[in-house]
Design an enzyme around this catalytic site. Sequence first.
Site, PDB file in Angstrom:
ATOM      1  N   ASP A   1      -1.647  -1.028   5.877  1.00  0.00           N
ATOM      2  CA  ASP A   1      -1.913  -0.446   7.187  1.00  0.00           C
ATOM      3  C   ASP A   1      -3.369  -0.479   7.610  1.00  0.00           C
ATOM      4  O   ASP A   1      -3.701  -0.030   8.710  1.00  0.00           O
ATOM      5  CB  ASP A   1      -1.424   1.010   7.215  1.00  0.00           C
TER       6      ASP A   1
ATOM      7  N   ASP B   1       0.867  -1.168   0.000  1.00  0.00           N
ATOM      8  CA  ASP B   1       0.000   0.000   0.000  1.00  0.00           C
ATOM      9  C   ASP B   1       0.912   1.229   0.000  1.00  0.00           C
ATOM     10  O   ASP B   1       2.109   1.119   0.300  1.00  0.00           O
ATOM     11  CB  ASP B   1      -0.891  -0.051   1.240  1.00  0.00           C
TER      12      ASP B   1
ATOM     13  N   ASP C   1      -0.178   5.154   0.955  1.00  0.00           N
ATOM     14  CA  ASP C   1      -0.420   6.099   2.046  1.00  0.00           C
ATOM     15  C   ASP C   1      -0.475   5.372   3.389  1.00  0.00           C
ATOM     16  O   ASP C   1      -1.284   4.468   3.584  1.00  0.00           O
ATOM     17  CB  ASP C   1      -1.748   6.837   1.827  1.00  0.00           C
TER      18      ASP C   1
END
Length: 228
Positions: free
Chosen positions: A172, A10, A12
């Site tokens: 995240d 991922d 961000d």
Amino acid sequence: MTLPRTVVFDLDGTLVDTAPDLIAALNFVLDREGMPPVPLKSARNMIGAGARKLIERGLEVEGRAMSVEDVNRLTKDFIDYYAAHIADASRPFEGLEAALDELAAQGCRFAVCTNKLEWLSKRLLDQLGLSGRFSAICGADTFGVSKPDPVILQQTVARAGGDLATTIMVGDAGPDVGVARRAGVPVIGVEFGYTDVPIADLKPDRLIGHMRELPAAVESLSKVSSRT
């Protein structure tokens, strides 16, 4: 030791701490509508589902309802502003490049699978000098689907020249764990990202609190895969 050929990240909240520039862009459009700024600390967990969702969450915090047309306008203004300020304060998380160096030396290749737009993702990674590390950089508009739809991960791995059977996802938040589960690949959760549900509660296969822990987490999952 057999390491996976492909580690998919991922963007961000996983590779890069983008919150300062994303929230600055959000506050830019909110200010133009006469609304107060959203504090960075409380807004971090609003990130992760794309620009439009971030704006909708920002409006929700301010108790404002807007028409679809107005949200479309704000989204366009947000993207224009953000694109011009995309790396003003955004930086790779501490230890990232050393971890990538270590994994690359072990034969891993890397890809990015994000719900950010592809061109914005590439612009950000270009400005941070990271683009060359990734065999593929794919966003929500690349294949017409977003995480957790498994197609975006499957196609990202294919574009990177990898194989799902030797892939690990790193993220995240819920969409990252979800896309990995649906695609049938193991997932490493990072504790320093942006999520309204604690990443530990989502039960990733491994959990890390710093990028220095990434190579060992990848290695441990590789050993599990090699035994199954």
